[in-house]
Scaffold this motif. Structure first.
Motif, PDB file in Angstrom:
ATOM      1  N   CYS A   1       4.434 -14.780   0.785  1.00 13.00           N
ATOM      2  CA  CYS A   1       4.990 -14.664   2.134  1.00 13.00           C
ATOM      3  C   CYS A   1       5.181 -13.211   2.562  1.00 13.00           C
ATOM      4  N   GLY A   2       4.823 -12.261   1.721  1.00  8.93           N
ATOM      5  CA  GLY A   2       4.942 -10.853   2.072  1.00  8.93           C
ATOM      6  C   GLY A   2       3.597 -10.244   2.433  1.00  8.93           C
ATOM      7  N   CYS A   3       3.440  -8.946   2.131  1.00  3.45           N
ATOM      8  CA  CYS A   3       2.185  -8.253   2.420  1.00  3.45           C
ATOM      9  C   CYS A   3       1.448  -7.958   1.116  1.00  3.45           C
ATOM     10  N   ILE A   4       0.299  -7.283   1.197  1.00  3.28           N
ATOM     11  CA  ILE A   4      -0.521  -7.022   0.010  1.00  3.28           C
ATOM     12  C   ILE A   4       0.280  -6.280  -1.058  1.00  3.28           C
ATOM     13  N   SER A   5       1.052  -5.298  -0.645  1.00  2.00           N
ATOM     14  CA  SER A   5       1.811  -4.471  -1.590  1.00  2.00           C
ATOM     15  C   SER A   5       2.759  -5.291  -2.445  1.00  2.00           C
ATOM     16  N   ASP A   6       3.212  -6.432  -1.936  1.00  2.01           N
ATOM     17  CA  ASP A   6       4.183  -7.234  -2.673  1.00  2.01           C
ATOM     18  C   ASP A   6       3.604  -7.833  -3.955  1.00  2.01           C
ATOM     19  N   MET A   7       2.264  -7.808  -4.102  1.00  4.65           N
ATOM     20  CA  MET A   7       1.640  -8.228  -5.363  1.00  4.65           C
ATOM     21  C   MET A   7       2.077  -7.324  -6.514  1.00  4.65           C
ATOM     22  N   PHE A   8       2.351  -6.054  -6.209  1.00  4.42           N
ATOM     23  CA  PHE A   8       2.666  -5.097  -7.270  1.00  4.42           C
ATOM     24  C   PHE A   8       3.979  -5.431  -7.985  1.00  4.42           C
ATOM     25  N   TYR A   9       4.883  -6.131  -7.307  1.00  4.84           N
ATOM     26  CA  TYR A   9       6.140  -6.478  -7.972  1.00  4.84           C
ATOM     27  C   TYR A   9       5.894  -7.471  -9.111  1.00  4.84           C
ATOM     28  N   ILE A  10       4.868  -8.300  -8.972  1.00  2.39           N
ATOM     29  CA  ILE A  10       4.494  -9.193 -10.079  1.00  2.39           C
ATOM     30  C   ILE A  10       3.983  -8.355 -11.247  1.00  2.39           C
ATOM     31  N   ALA A  11       3.120  -7.378 -10.935  1.00  2.00           N
ATOM     32  CA  ALA A  11       2.576  -6.517 -11.989  1.00  2.00           C
ATOM     33  C   ALA A  11       3.687  -5.713 -12.668  1.00  2.00           C
ATOM     34  N   ILE A  12       4.622  -5.211 -11.882  1.00  2.00           N
ATOM     35  CA  ILE A  12       5.752  -4.460 -12.451  1.00  2.00           C
ATOM     36  C   ILE A  12       6.542  -5.360 -13.405  1.00  2.00           C
TER      37      ILE A  12
ATOM     38  N   GLN B   1      -5.586 -14.254  14.711  1.00  2.00           N
ATOM     39  CA  GLN B   1      -4.888 -15.041  13.692  1.00  2.00           C
ATOM     40  C   GLN B   1      -3.378 -14.782  13.760  1.00  2.00           C
ATOM     41  N   SER B   2      -2.627 -15.596  13.046  1.00  2.00           N
ATOM     42  CA  SER B   2      -1.168 -15.470  13.080  1.00  2.00           C
ATOM     43  C   SER B   2      -0.753 -14.167  12.404  1.00  2.00           C
ATOM     44  N   TRP B   3       0.445 -13.685  12.779  1.00  2.00           N
ATOM     45  CA  TRP B   3       0.946 -12.461  12.159  1.00  2.00           C
ATOM     46  C   TRP B   3       1.261 -12.687  10.685  1.00  2.00           C
ATOM     47  N   SER B   4       1.605 -13.883  10.306  1.00  2.00           N
ATOM     48  CA  SER B   4       1.838 -14.186   8.890  1.00  2.00           C
ATOM     49  C   SER B   4       0.559 -13.979   8.088  1.00  2.00           C
ATOM     50  N   THR B   5      -0.541 -14.473   8.628  1.00  2.00           N
ATOM     51  CA  THR B   5      -1.842 -14.302   7.963  1.00  2.00           C
ATOM     52  C   THR B   5      -2.225 -12.837   7.911  1.00  2.00           C
ATOM     53  N   LYS B   6      -2.053 -12.147   9.030  1.00  2.93           N
ATOM     54  CA  LYS B   6      -2.402 -10.719   9.074  1.00  2.93           C
ATOM     55  C   LYS B   6      -1.594  -9.928   8.050  1.00  2.93           C
ATOM     56  N   MET B   7      -0.311 -10.233   7.944  1.00  2.66           N
ATOM     57  CA  MET B   7       0.542  -9.493   7.007  1.00  2.66           C
ATOM     58  C   MET B   7       0.077  -9.708   5.572  1.00  2.66           C
ATOM     59  N   ARG B   8      -0.226 -10.944   5.216  1.00  2.00           N
ATOM     60  CA  ARG B   8      -0.653 -11.249   3.841  1.00  2.00           C
ATOM     61  C   ARG B   8      -1.997 -10.619   3.506  1.00  2.00           C
ATOM     62  N   GLN B   9      -2.917 -10.583   4.481  1.00  5.55           N
ATOM     63  CA  GLN B   9      -4.295 -10.204   4.182  1.00  5.55           C
ATOM     64  C   GLN B   9      -4.631  -8.748   4.470  1.00  5.55           C
ATOM     65  N   THR B  10      -3.861  -8.078   5.345  1.00  7.26           N
ATOM     66  CA  THR B  10      -4.294  -6.743   5.777  1.00  7.26           C
ATOM     67  C   THR B  10      -3.262  -5.632   5.624  1.00  7.26           C
ATOM     68  N   VAL B  11      -1.987  -5.955   5.495  1.00 11.93           N
ATOM     69  CA  VAL B  11      -0.948  -4.920   5.573  1.00 11.93           C
ATOM     70  C   VAL B  11      -0.525  -4.454   4.178  1.00 11.93           C
ATOM     71  N   ALA B  12      -0.510  -3.130   3.996  1.00  9.78           N
ATOM     72  CA  ALA B  12      -0.011  -2.534   2.756  1.00  9.78           C
ATOM     73  C   ALA B  12       0.984  -1.435   3.106  1.00  9.78           C
ATOM     74  N   ARG B  13       2.023  -1.355   2.320  1.00  7.42           N
ATOM     75  CA  ARG B  13       3.048  -0.323   2.488  1.00  7.42           C
ATOM     76  C   ARG B  13       3.413   0.224   1.123  1.00  7.42           C
ATOM     77  N   GLY B  14       4.154   1.316   1.119  1.00 13.64           N
ATOM     78  CA  GLY B  14       4.634   1.848  -0.142  1.00 13.64           C
ATOM     79  C   GLY B  14       5.551   0.866  -0.848  1.00 13.64           C
ATOM     80  N   ILE B  15       5.760   1.086  -2.137  1.00 10.75           N
ATOM     81  CA  ILE B  15       6.593   0.203  -2.954  1.00 10.75           C
ATOM     82  C   ILE B  15       8.030   0.724  -2.923  1.00 10.75           C
ATOM     83  N   GLN B  16       8.955  -0.120  -2.448  1.00  7.95           N
ATOM     84  CA  GLN B  16      10.367   0.254  -2.390  1.00  7.95           C
ATOM     85  C   GLN B  16      11.086  -0.276  -3.628  1.00  7.95           C
TER      86      GLN B  16
END
Length: 670
Positions: free
Chosen positions: A476-487, A532-547
């Motif tokens: 339900c987040g953006c691409i960057s949120d995958m990194f929390y799983i890796a962390i 497409q929906s903003w939910s889809t756009k956020m999951r598939q295209t948006v990346a931000r720094g890791i907080q």
């Protein structure tokens, strides 16, 4: 006809500078969602106010916040006490008998308030009254020791100076009842605002801020009745032309009236502009507020201001008997201000040519009278441009600091309730990002708690729950949120699983339509996800720094940096996503393949040394050099690590990690 075309041109220019209707609405909705979550915490409540909360995003906009305690309530007479449990709530009684309109004394009938309130009390007329001047002094000293008193507020600067924001925080009291002195306002609302807005305003709180009337008998003890919440609802009920008229008046004030004046000489303020718009709308001075009439609306408000200055009377919108000019605009100052404004008035609408923000919109029409101006919102902003603004706004309001499991669970319960409630489309996508952040915090807090107990069964159950929450957050987040799983996998010694997640994320970060830190290839973005929906756009295209919240342990190698930042009240580390990618690769490969570990370090070194601000913003170079130094030190290249730490110290200390950096240098040298 020429004036109408000029109005349309200015309307378009103002939409680009201030925002289209869609942009302004999205800003308000996203801040609404953040406030809802931030107010889940105990006795205190806060509310944004001022320009930023209303939907403006000027570069020099400050952040205005009002804060109050819910167990202290103000009543207008004793009969209202029946609505409260006086064993759980402390009641404060208004005494307006000796105060000018719009001001009051606050009497504490029983000495049952907290020490912060009692220490601000003075004896008067045989009773205990809360002194506004003492209260704000005590609040500043205990809550914000680095701030200064500015009117009823604690004021200061927050954040590093390159991106610092001025803030005003008003510590106040609240009442559930509409002030009797403002009852005439309800009867006056025939045409605007509409009845449902009036009812909503009257049903909700008004506040009392710590400042007395300069000409009152008890200036140091009086409190001003604040209608900030009502004013916000009024601004939200404006149509977009009315809102832009308000914005135009703010620019007129800043760039023309107050231009080159010192603070002491600035007699008019933004609040006077807002009040003029309120009165102009309510008095039906313009038959139709539309883009073709924007300049006509501005002129109506300007003439109203001119009249007020001439008469020396600026009536408060809710309590007209409260003349807002009384203590400042009179005598020689009033005469001088009137002459200045009348000189501008004689220039006609051409006076706006003196405004850098508005000048070009007027000149375009003057130079090309046949110019066709389209005011349709969909032609003013592209889909990609709007999405950059939307996701930027969501990201900047995603700072929920949850340091204990109990509060995490309370906030998750709020999420559960919100899922079934009617939300705007902007609030839905904002809720998704908040949910991802809350789940991530909860997962790491839960793991750290159970690991410390040493009970295997608890650790096993907590691990399953944490993994599930982090995967849910990534969905339900953006691409960057995958990194929390890796962390998390790295933290729990599952290095291959962590690397598998990193590889998947790396593929998504390599997409040509990636939206990263507000930059995007607009054509490719529109081709890939347009419509497409903003939910889809956020999951598939948006990346931000890791907080990384500095109260939570994520990666043990960064604990010194988190502790250093916490000492300076820096709540988070913000690590560029590509720096985090190579950092995690290096950490995981150290336990699997030393050759690939060195390759990851080489990639990180090239990125940090050669990037020109595309992947690493200047403000994030201190932490980026620091992480490179940590990796080099772990790899045994101590000379390179020393150089990286020194580079970290040379860059702007955005993350306040200098103590950790200095300690690491000390360890290398000795």
């Amino acid at each position: 006809m020429a004036l109408q075309k000029m109005s349309e041109s200015v309307y378009v220019g103002m939409c680009h500078k201030i925002g289209t209707p869609q942009k302004v609405t999205s800003r308000r909705d996203i801040v609404d969602m953040k406030e809802l979550f931030d107010n889940q915490n105990g006795r205190g409540r806060f509310m944004g106010s001022g320009s930023h909360r209303e939907g403006f995003r000027f570069n020099d906009s400050d952040i205005d916040t009002m804060f109050w305690l819910t167990d202290l309530r103000v009543v207008w007479d004793f009969s209202q006490s029946e609505y409260y449990n006086i064993h759980k709530q402390t009641l404060i009684l208004c005494d307006s008998s000796e105060s000018p309109a719009g001001f009051t004394l606050l009497w504490l009938p029983l000495e049952r308030a907290g020490q912060g309130v009692l220490s601000s009390c003075v004896e008067m007329n045989g009773g205990l009254y809360i002194s506004s001047s003492k209260f704000i002094e005590n609040a500043c000293a205990s809550i914000a020791p680095d701030s200064r008193i500015h009117g009823p507020c604690s004021s200061g600067t927050r954040g590093p100076k390159e991106v610092s924001l001025e803030y005003d925080e008003a510590y106040c009291f609240a009442s559930d009842f509409w002030p009797p002195s403002a009852s005439s306002w309800i009867d006056r609302c025939h045409s605007w605002p509409p009845p449902h807005v009036v009812n909503d305003i009257v049903r909700n709180e008004c506040h009392f801020v710590a400042i007395g009337h300069k000409l009152g008998n008890h200036e140091d003890k009086e409190w001003r009745i604040s209608f900030s919440q009502a004013e916000y609802k009024l601004v939200c009920s404006m149509n977009h032309t009315q809102f832009l008229t308000y914005g135009l008046l703010k620019l007129f004030l800043k760039e023309i009236i107050n231009n080159a004046l010192g603070d002491e000489d600035k007699l008019l303020c933004s609040y006077h502009m807002k009040t003029a718009v309120f009165w102009a709308i309510q008095q039906n001075t313009l038959p139709q507020w539309c883009p073709q009439n924007l300049l006509a609306g501005f002129w109506v408000c300007f003439k109203l201001l001119l009249k007020w200055v001439y008469e020396g009377i600026s009536p408060n919108f809710f309590i007209p008997e409260n003349n807002m000019f009384l203590s400042k605009i009179h005598g020689q100052a009033q005469t001088s201000l009137f002459r200045r404004l009348y000189g501008l008035y004689k220039k006609g609408i051409a006076l706006l040519l003196h405004s850098p923000s508005i000048r070009s919109s007027i000149i375009d029409v003057l130079c090309n009278p046949r110019l066709t101006v389209c005011t349709d919102e969909h032609t003013l902003i592209s889909e990609a441009e709007f999405d950059v603004q939307l996701f930027g706004e969501i990201h900047s309001n995603d700072a929920l600091h949850l340091s204990d499991l109990q509060r995490c669970m309370k906030v998750l319960h709020t999420v559960e309730q919100l899922i079934g409630s009617p939300l705007s489309q902007y609030q839905v996508v904002s809720l998704q990002k908040h949910t991802a952040t809350i789940l991530q915090n909860t997962a790491f807090i839960l793991h750290n708690m159970c690991t410390n107990t040493g009970v295997n069964k608890q650790v096993y159950i907590a691990d399953k729950m944490s993994c599930h929450m982090l995967k849910l957050a990534a969905r339900c987040g953006c691409i960057s949120d995958m990194f929390y799983i890796a962390i998390y996998y790295y933290k729990t010694f599952r290095y291959r699983e962590a690397l598998s997640v990193i590889e998947m994320t790396k593929v998504r970060l390599a997409q040509p339509y990636l939206m990263y830190e507000g930059r995007v290839d607009r054509e490719r973005y529109t081709e890939a996800v347009g419509g497409q929906s903003w939910s889809t756009k956020m999951r598939q295209t948006v990346a931000r720094g890791i907080q990384l919240d500095n109260t939570i342990c994520y990666i043990s190698e960064l604990i010194p940096e988190q502790q250093s930042a916490l000492q300076k009240r820096m709540p988070t580390l913000y690590i560029p996503v590509f720096v985090m990618l190579h950092f995690l690769e290096f950490l995981c490969y150290r336990h699997i393949d030393t050759t690939l570990s060195q390759a990851a370090l080489d990639h990180l070194q090239v990125l940090v040394h050669q990037d020109q601000g595309f992947y690493i913003l200047d403000l994030h170079r201190d932490i980026s050099w620091e992480i490179l130094g940590i990796c080099q030190q772990m790899a045994g290249n101590l000379q390179a690590a020393l150089y990286s730490y020194q580079q970290s110290l040379r860059h702007y200390p955005f993350h306040e990690i200098q103590t950790a950096t200095t300690q690491r240098i000390h360890e290398l040298q000795f």
